[in-house]
Scaffold this motif. Structure first.
Motif, PDB file in Angstrom:
ATOM      1  N   GLU A 197       0.788  -1.318   0.160  1.00  0.00           N
ATOM      2  CA  GLU A 197      -0.051  -0.065  -0.023  1.00  0.00           C
ATOM      3  C   GLU A 197       0.811   1.339  -0.015  1.00  0.00           C
ATOM      4  N   ILE A 198       1.921   1.213   0.813  1.00  0.00           N
ATOM      5  CA  ILE A 198       2.740   2.446   0.827  1.00  0.00           C
ATOM      6  C   ILE A 198       3.283   2.739  -0.301  1.00  0.00           C
ATOM      7  N   THR A 199       3.788   1.627  -1.262  1.00  0.00           N
ATOM      8  CA  THR A 199       4.479   1.585  -2.572  1.00  0.00           C
ATOM      9  C   THR A 199       3.430   2.245  -3.554  1.00  0.00           C
ATOM     10  N   ALA A 210       4.011   6.368  -5.162  1.00  0.00           N
ATOM     11  CA  ALA A 210       3.682   6.423  -6.670  1.00  0.00           C
ATOM     12  C   ALA A 210       2.583   7.348  -6.943  1.00  0.00           C
ATOM     13  N   LYS A 211       1.369   7.324  -6.389  1.00  0.00           N
ATOM     14  CA  LYS A 211       0.390   8.272  -6.446  1.00  0.00           C
ATOM     15  C   LYS A 211       0.845   9.780  -6.019  1.00  0.00           C
ATOM     16  N   ALA A 212       1.619   9.935  -4.801  1.00  0.00           N
ATOM     17  CA  ALA A 212       2.089  11.406  -4.479  1.00  0.00           C
ATOM     18  C   ALA A 212       2.919  11.910  -5.506  1.00  0.00           C
ATOM     19  N   ALA A 213       3.895  10.768  -6.181  1.00  0.00           N
ATOM     20  CA  ALA A 213       5.013  11.154  -7.000  1.00  0.00           C
ATOM     21  C   ALA A 213       4.542  11.645  -8.415  1.00  0.00           C
ATOM     22  N   SER A 227      11.924  -4.040  -3.706  1.00  0.00           N
ATOM     23  CA  SER A 227      10.997  -2.958  -3.955  1.00  0.00           C
ATOM     24  C   SER A 227       9.931  -2.944  -5.381  1.00  0.00           C
ATOM     25  N   ARG A 228       8.905  -2.536  -5.102  1.00  0.00           N
ATOM     26  CA  ARG A 228       7.917  -2.830  -6.024  1.00  0.00           C
ATOM     27  C   ARG A 228       7.730  -1.382  -6.682  1.00  0.00           C
ATOM     28  N   LEU A 229       8.659  -0.129  -6.407  1.00  0.00           N
ATOM     29  CA  LEU A 229       8.579   1.010  -6.882  1.00  0.00           C
ATOM     30  C   LEU A 229       9.071   1.039  -8.265  1.00  0.00           C
ATOM     31  N   GLU A 230       8.263   1.580  -9.419  1.00  0.00           N
ATOM     32  CA  GLU A 230       8.860   1.724 -10.576  1.00  0.00           C
ATOM     33  C   GLU A 230       9.984   2.477 -10.862  1.00  0.00           C
ATOM     34  N   PRO A 231      10.975   2.313 -11.682  1.00  0.00           N
ATOM     35  CA  PRO A 231      12.221   3.013 -11.749  1.00  0.00           C
ATOM     36  C   PRO A 231      11.964   4.612 -11.872  1.00  0.00           C
ATOM     37  N   ALA A 232      11.073   4.901 -12.598  1.00  0.00           N
ATOM     38  CA  ALA A 232      10.670   6.343 -12.745  1.00  0.00           C
ATOM     39  C   ALA A 232      10.669   7.109 -11.424  1.00  0.00           C
ATOM     40  N   VAL A 233       9.887   6.303 -10.423  1.00  0.00           N
ATOM     41  CA  VAL A 233       9.731   6.998  -9.037  1.00  0.00           C
ATOM     42  C   VAL A 233      11.085   6.610  -8.102  1.00  0.00           C
ATOM     43  N   PHE A 234      11.227   5.342  -8.240  1.00  0.00           N
ATOM     44  CA  PHE A 234      12.581   4.956  -7.312  1.00  0.00           C
ATOM     45  C   PHE A 234      13.515   5.944  -7.543  1.00  0.00           C
TER      46      PHE A 234
END
Length: 269
Positions: free
Chosen positions: A114-116, A120-123, A150-157
């Motif tokens: 959920e935090i992931t 992403a939404k905030a980004a 980590s499941r963050l997409e590279p564009a966010v990470f």
């Protein structure tokens, strides 16, 4: 044999702690009432608690801070902590504060997911660098964003410029020996997979483990553990033990634009 329930019992060792939640809620509500640009309950999922608030600065944002609240994955929500955004907001940063589904309705691994999604939404709403911060269980959740699974997409990470884990929990295995695990329902497998200190870091953005010198010794150990282990993987890590502060007062500096912890959060030191 060590009393692990006592090792994590912050409130029992802080006089007057039973009055603090009401005070935090009152302060946060008063702060929200005075904000010029505050966006409440932005959805990042279909769940009842999958909402985030966004505190915006005067003028253009320098970037995004995401603050994840604590409460042993079982208590509180975003509305209790809004005033902690002021230090970063004053310096021109937008601050997102997500709620997330709590135990026993969700497992800790679900909260990580959920935090992931919340980040992403905030980004997607705020451009520029991202700085993560979390307190206690929130410290666990933000450091999980930095692990190699980590499941963050590279564009966010790749936008993450720094992470501040305040009194964070980075090895969850001892919690299996506590009564709170009746609610958390962790197995040894989940506790191990959800422990940042047992995982490889995904990148090399700076990480600070910040803890109060007056906290329970277990929280100081947990902070030292992450800083020690991840240094071995070439992550720029720092351990800061702020004298005299306890588990609750250690986050107060986030409200102060001139505090050392605010400077660390937004990369001014």
């Amino acid at each position: 044999m060590r009393d692990w329930d006592d090792a994590y019992a912050n409130s029992a060792h802080i006089p007057g702690s039973e009055k603090m939640p009401a005070l935090w809620t009152e302060r946060a509500a008063a702060y929200r009432a005075g904000l010029k640009d505050f966006r409440a309950d932005i959805t990042y999922g279909s769940g009842e608690r999958q909402r985030l608030d966004l505190v915006l600065p005067d003028g253009d944002s320098k970037g995004l801070v995401v603050f994840v609240h604590g409460g042993y994955w079982m208590r509180f929500d975003k509305s209790t902590w809004t005033d902690l955004a002021e230090g970063a907001r004053h310096h021109g940063w937008a601050v997102a504060l997500p709620s997330y589904t709590l135990a026993p309705a969700a497992r800790i691994s679900d909260m990580t997911g959920e935090i992931t999604t919340a980040i992403a939404k905030a980004a997607s709403l705020v451009p520029g660098p991202i700085r993560l911060a979390g307190h206690s269980a929130g410290g666990h959740l933000v450091t999980r964003m930095l692990c190699d699974d980590s499941r963050l997409e590279p564009a966010v990470f790749n936008r993450i410029a720094g992470t501040l884990s305040i009194s964070g929990l980075h090895d969850l295995r001892p919690l299996l020996k506590t009564k709170m695990n009746d609610t958390l329902r962790m197995t040894m497998e989940e506790a191990s997979l959800e422990s940042a200190a047992l995982q490889l870091p995904r990148g090399h953005s700076p990480v600070t483990a910040w803890v109060g010198g007056g906290e329970r010794p277990e929280f100081i150990r947990q902070s030292d553990l992450l800083a020690n282990v991840w240094t071995g993987f070439d992550v720029p890590t720092h351990l800061v033990i702020e004298p005299a502060l306890n588990h609750f007062t250690v986050i107060d500096g986030l409200k102060d634009p001139s505090s050392q912890i605010t400077a660390r959060l937004i990369g001014l030191d």
